[in-house]
Scaffold this motif. Structure first.
Motif, PDB file in Angstrom:
ATOM      1  N   ALA A 101      34.998  39.618  -0.241  1.00 19.18           N
ATOM      2  CA  ALA A 101      34.354  39.525  -1.550  1.00 19.18           C
ATOM      3  C   ALA A 101      33.933  38.087  -1.850  1.00 19.18           C
ATOM      4  O   ALA A 101      32.857  37.847  -2.405  1.00 19.18           O
ATOM      5  N   GLU A 102      34.791  37.144  -1.478  1.00 20.27           N
ATOM      6  CA  GLU A 102      34.481  35.734  -1.719  1.00 20.27           C
ATOM      7  C   GLU A 102      33.284  35.293  -0.883  1.00 20.27           C
ATOM      8  O   GLU A 102      32.406  34.568  -1.365  1.00 20.27           O
ATOM      9  N   LEU A 103      33.228  35.730   0.383  1.00 17.61           N
ATOM     10  CA  LEU A 103      32.104  35.382   1.236  1.00 17.61           C
ATOM     11  C   LEU A 103      30.806  35.972   0.695  1.00 17.61           C
ATOM     12  O   LEU A 103      29.760  35.313   0.689  1.00 17.61           O
ATOM     13  N   GLU A 104      30.860  37.200   0.215  1.00 13.01           N
ATOM     14  CA  GLU A 104      29.675  37.827  -0.343  1.00 13.01           C
ATOM     15  C   GLU A 104      29.210  37.102  -1.599  1.00 13.01           C
ATOM     16  O   GLU A 104      27.998  36.964  -1.840  1.00 13.01           O
ATOM     17  N   LYS A 105      30.156  36.609  -2.364  1.00 16.77           N
ATOM     18  CA  LYS A 105      29.822  35.850  -3.568  1.00 16.77           C
ATOM     19  C   LYS A 105      29.082  34.560  -3.200  1.00 16.77           C
ATOM     20  O   LYS A 105      28.106  34.175  -3.864  1.00 16.77           O
ATOM     21  N   VAL A 106      29.545  33.908  -2.146  1.00 20.29           N
ATOM     22  CA  VAL A 106      28.889  32.679  -1.695  1.00 20.29           C
ATOM     23  C   VAL A 106      27.469  32.991  -1.213  1.00 20.29           C
ATOM     24  O   VAL A 106      26.513  32.263  -1.521  1.00 20.29           O
ATOM     25  N   LYS A 107      27.314  34.075  -0.474  1.00 19.92           N
ATOM     26  CA  LYS A 107      25.980  34.460   0.017  1.00 19.92           C
ATOM     27  C   LYS A 107      25.030  34.733  -1.140  1.00 19.92           C
ATOM     28  O   LYS A 107      23.859  34.340  -1.099  1.00 19.92           O
ATOM     29  N   GLN A 108      25.521  35.407  -2.172  1.00 23.04           N
ATOM     30  CA  GLN A 108      24.677  35.706  -3.315  1.00 23.04           C
ATOM     31  C   GLN A 108      24.287  34.436  -4.066  1.00 23.04           C
ATOM     32  O   GLN A 108      23.189  34.344  -4.626  1.00 23.04           O
ATOM     33  N   ALA A 109      25.175  33.453  -4.064  1.00 25.54           N
ATOM     34  CA  ALA A 109      24.890  32.188  -4.756  1.00 25.54           C
ATOM     35  C   ALA A 109      23.850  31.350  -4.013  1.00 25.54           C
ATOM     36  O   ALA A 109      23.253  30.442  -4.600  1.00 25.54           O
ATOM     37  N   HIS A 110      23.659  31.653  -2.731  1.00 23.78           N
ATOM     38  CA  HIS A 110      22.697  30.908  -1.915  1.00 23.78           C
ATOM     39  C   HIS A 110      21.798  31.909  -1.188  1.00 23.78           C
ATOM     40  O   HIS A 110      21.754  31.963   0.044  1.00 23.78           O
ATOM     41  N   SER A 111      21.072  32.675  -1.961  1.00 24.29           N
ATOM     42  CA  SER A 111      20.331  33.813  -1.413  1.00 24.29           C
ATOM     43  C   SER A 111      18.883  33.502  -1.063  1.00 24.29           C
ATOM     44  O   SER A 111      18.153  34.383  -0.597  1.00 24.29           O
ATOM     45  N   LEU A 112      18.440  32.252  -1.275  1.00 23.83           N
ATOM     46  CA  LEU A 112      17.038  31.938  -1.032  1.00 23.83           C
ATOM     47  C   LEU A 112      16.753  31.531   0.408  1.00 23.83           C
ATOM     48  O   LEU A 112      15.589  31.316   0.771  1.00 23.83           O
TER      49      LEU A 112
ATOM     50  N   ASN B 142      24.767  15.505   5.906  1.00 26.89           N
ATOM     51  CA  ASN B 142      24.197  15.138   4.612  1.00 26.89           C
ATOM     52  C   ASN B 142      22.812  15.754   4.445  1.00 26.89           C
ATOM     53  O   ASN B 142      22.433  16.163   3.338  1.00 26.89           O
ATOM     54  N   CYS B 143      22.059  15.823   5.541  1.00 21.26           N
ATOM     55  CA  CYS B 143      20.747  16.486   5.488  1.00 21.26           C
ATOM     56  C   CYS B 143      20.916  17.953   5.085  1.00 21.26           C
ATOM     57  O   CYS B 143      20.140  18.482   4.274  1.00 21.26           O
ATOM     58  N   LEU B 144      21.915  18.599   5.658  1.00 15.94           N
ATOM     59  CA  LEU B 144      22.160  20.007   5.337  1.00 15.94           C
ATOM     60  C   LEU B 144      22.539  20.167   3.869  1.00 15.94           C
ATOM     61  O   LEU B 144      22.040  21.071   3.180  1.00 15.94           O
ATOM     62  N   ARG B 145      23.406  19.306   3.360  1.00 17.01           N
ATOM     63  CA  ARG B 145      23.775  19.391   1.949  1.00 17.01           C
ATOM     64  C   ARG B 145      22.554  19.216   1.045  1.00 17.01           C
ATOM     65  O   ARG B 145      22.422  19.908   0.016  1.00 17.01           O
ATOM     66  N   ASN B 146      21.634  18.332   1.440  1.00 15.67           N
ATOM     67  CA  ASN B 146      20.439  18.121   0.626  1.00 15.67           C
ATOM     68  C   ASN B 146      19.548  19.361   0.611  1.00 15.67           C
ATOM     69  O   ASN B 146      18.938  19.686  -0.412  1.00 15.67           O
ATOM     70  N   VAL B 147      19.462  20.052   1.739  1.00 13.56           N
ATOM     71  CA  VAL B 147      18.658  21.273   1.792  1.00 13.56           C
ATOM     72  C   VAL B 147      19.293  22.367   0.940  1.00 13.56           C
ATOM     73  O   VAL B 147      18.604  23.068   0.184  1.00 13.56           O
ATOM     74  N   VAL B 148      20.597  22.539   1.044  1.00 13.21           N
ATOM     75  CA  VAL B 148      21.287  23.545   0.231  1.00 13.21           C
ATOM     76  C   VAL B 148      21.113  23.221  -1.256  1.00 13.21           C
ATOM     77  O   VAL B 148      20.870  24.118  -2.083  1.00 13.21           O
ATOM     78  N   THR B 149      21.210  21.948  -1.601  1.00 12.21           N
ATOM     79  CA  THR B 149      21.025  21.542  -3.000  1.00 12.21           C
ATOM     80  C   THR B 149      19.596  21.800  -3.451  1.00 12.21           C
ATOM     81  O   THR B 149      19.351  22.216  -4.601  1.00 12.21           O
ATOM     82  N   LEU B 150      18.641  21.564  -2.569  1.00 13.75           N
ATOM     83  CA  LEU B 150      17.245  21.857  -2.876  1.00 13.75           C
ATOM     84  C   LEU B 150      17.062  23.326  -3.266  1.00 13.75           C
ATOM     85  O   LEU B 150      16.459  23.638  -4.312  1.00 13.75           O
ATOM     86  N   PHE B 151      17.600  24.229  -2.469  1.00 12.26           N
ATOM     87  CA  PHE B 151      17.483  25.657  -2.787  1.00 12.26           C
ATOM     88  C   PHE B 151      18.237  25.988  -4.080  1.00 12.26           C
ATOM     89  O   PHE B 151      17.795  26.839  -4.862  1.00 12.26           O
ATOM     90  N   HIS B 152      19.362  25.331  -4.291  1.00 14.45           N
ATOM     91  CA  HIS B 152      20.144  25.539  -5.512  1.00 14.45           C
ATOM     92  C   HIS B 152      19.295  25.248  -6.743  1.00 14.45           C
ATOM     93  O   HIS B 152      19.295  26.024  -7.721  1.00 14.45           O
TER      94      HIS B 152
ATOM     95  N   GLU C 258      30.949  23.237  -2.763  1.00 13.59           N
ATOM     96  CA  GLU C 258      30.848  23.150  -1.305  1.00 13.59           C
ATOM     97  C   GLU C 258      31.299  24.419  -0.595  1.00 13.59           C
ATOM     98  O   GLU C 258      31.482  24.418   0.627  1.00 13.59           O
ATOM     99  N   THR C 259      31.426  25.505  -1.320  1.00 21.98           N
ATOM    100  CA  THR C 259      31.719  26.780  -0.670  1.00 21.98           C
ATOM    101  C   THR C 259      30.588  27.186   0.278  1.00 21.98           C
ATOM    102  O   THR C 259      30.792  28.004   1.178  1.00 21.98           O
ATOM    103  N   TRP C 260      29.384  26.621   0.103  1.00 18.37           N
ATOM    104  CA  TRP C 260      28.248  26.938   0.972  1.00 18.37           C
ATOM    105  C   TRP C 260      28.529  26.603   2.433  1.00 18.37           C
ATOM    106  O   TRP C 260      27.902  27.165   3.335  1.00 18.37           O
ATOM    107  N   LYS C 261      29.462  25.696   2.677  1.00 21.56           N
ATOM    108  CA  LYS C 261      29.757  25.298   4.049  1.00 21.56           C
ATOM    109  C   LYS C 261      30.220  26.472   4.901  1.00 21.56           C
ATOM    110  O   LYS C 261      30.026  26.486   6.121  1.00 21.56           O
TER     111      LYS C 261
END
Length: 427
Positions: A142-153, A47-57, A123-126
């Motif tokens: 291609a799908e993995l690269e798309k996920v990386k671009q969506a979480h690039s920070l 849950n801590c990890l999800r909160n950090v990913v959401t923070l960057f989002h 939750e593709t960030w997982k």
């Protein structure tokens, strides 16, 4: 002037999120956040990890919104360097895990991932925190690269947090990276036990935790525990079991002390974010459509309601969130400010008492500390079985007793994170 380079070890958590927002919104010459090291604590670590990913989002959405509206993007520290995000300890090294979801909610943010699922990133960030299966076909790649671009920070790591922490300390000059620990310190304990030589390269360890002259959390919830306090020249908090003998010998042989600055409840509880101030700020017309404001507002208003429910004697008009975790980040931002005030103490933690486990202990007898002693450390000064009067033993912790301003901090935090000015600043 070079920025203060920090690793934030955290268990987000409402005030942890505010602390990270404060750090990432710093000027690039003030801070460089090299890593977010995650641990259990307020809630379990996933849950801590999800909160950090959401923070960057939401930071990414906020920066885009500001660009579209002709505002400064902010978050210079983040733009200057993407931090590593690594998952660490999932449970204590000893004892049963206890979390603070009664206050922070089951997800660490007042339950908003369940009550407002549309505001959580897909939750593709997982997949970023799992080994990539090989080989990937074109569609999967291609799908993995798309996920990386969506979480690039941020830069996701597959290594345990303590390994990333040690790598950063090895790869950089000694005394150039500070660890700001605002959660249980199990990651630090594992890192110190794994490679004490590398761990001792840290500039200082800044810890939020404990209570010295102030009521604290119940002992079994405190962020404290270390049976090795009398012999280990490392941070005294949350080593949850006795480190192996080779570690103790190696550290004692080096005769070095890792500088520790402690921010206990004594000082953190004096720094509040009043609900009235927050409400007046977020209702500013300039923030009406701010994505970050909308997200933070959601879990902070829930937190203010929780605070009111836990103590019905509080005046609803004067309720405030204690800024525990943001305070040591403020120190990291402006450590050279002469208004910071510290006292140096031999501060230890009770680890075996039935009723006092986790409590901070200081010697209040005011007796002279013996300096320049020689001989085996095992030989106590006469009449001093605990080694309180032997300068070579115990800890030398710098405890924060004063900041640049209790009244100002909430306004500083709001301005830095959201931009603009604070109306009605003060308590």
């Amino acid at each position: 002037m070079a920025p203060n380079r920090i690793i934030i070890d955290t268990d987000p958590g409402v005030d942890d999120v505010l602390a990270m927002l404060l750090a990432l919104s710093a000027k690039k010459e003030e801070l460089e956040v090299v890593m977010l090291s995650l641990t259990f604590g307020n809630v379990e670590v996933q849950n801590c990890l999800r909160n950090v990913v959401t923070l960057f989002h939401y930071i990414e959405k906020e920066m885009a919104w500001r660009r579209e509206n002709g505002r400064e993007e902010g978050f210079e520290a983040l733009v200057a360097r993407k931090p590593i995000v690594a998952v660490g300890a999932e449970e204590p090294l000893a004892e049963h895990m206890m979390v603070a979801d009664f206050f922070h909610g089951v997800d660490g943010l007042g339950g908003i991932h369940h009550s407002h699922p549309h505001m959580s990133p897909a939750e593709t960030w997982k997949s970023l925190f799992k080994p990539t299966p090989e080989p990937l076909n074109a569609e999967e790649a291609a799908e993995l690269e798309k996920v990386k671009q969506a979480h690039s920070l941020f830069t996701p790591s597959l290594k345990p947090a303590h390994e990333e922490m040690l790598k950063l300390l090895r790869d950089n000059e000694p005394d150039t990276i500070t660890i700001v620990a605002i959660g249980p310190l199990t990651n630090l304990a594992i890192a110190a036990a794994t490679d004490p030589e590398a761990f001792l390269r840290v500039k200082e360890v800044v810890v939020m935790g404990g209570a010295v002259n102030w009521p604290g959390n119940p002992p079994n919830l405190a962020l404290l525990s270390s049976p090795a306090l009398t012999s280990l020249p490392i941070t005294p908090f949350s080593l949850t079991k006795q480190p192996p003998t080779p570690l103790r010998h190696a550290l004692n042989h080096r005769n070095q002390m890792t500088p520790v600055k402690l921010f206990p409840l004594d000082i953190t509880e004096q720094h509040l974010l009043p609900r009235t101030l927050f409400n007046s700020y977020i209702t500013s017309p300039s923030l009406t459509s701010s994505p970050l404001k909308s997200w933070v507002e959601l879990f902070l208003l829930s937190t203010f309601r929780k605070i009111a429910s836990l103590d019905t004697h509080l005046n609803p008009e004067t309720i405030g969130l204690q800024l525990h975790d943001p305070l040591p980040i403020w120190y990291a931002l402006c450590a050279r400010d002469p208004k910071w005030d510290f006292v140096t103490e031999d501060l230890r933690v009770e680890t075996s008492g039935q009723w006092t486990r986790g409590c901070c202990v200081v010697d209040r007898r005011g007796r002279e500390v013996k300096k320049g002693l020689e001989g085996p450390l095992e030989e106590d000064v006469v009449g001093d079985a605990g080694g309180w009067r032997d300068e070579r033993r115990g800890n030398r912790v710098e405890r924060c007793v004063g900041s640049p301003g209790e009244e100002e901090f909430a306004g500083v935090l709001l301005r830095r994170v959201f931009g603009g000015s604070v109306v009605g600043e003060g308590r």
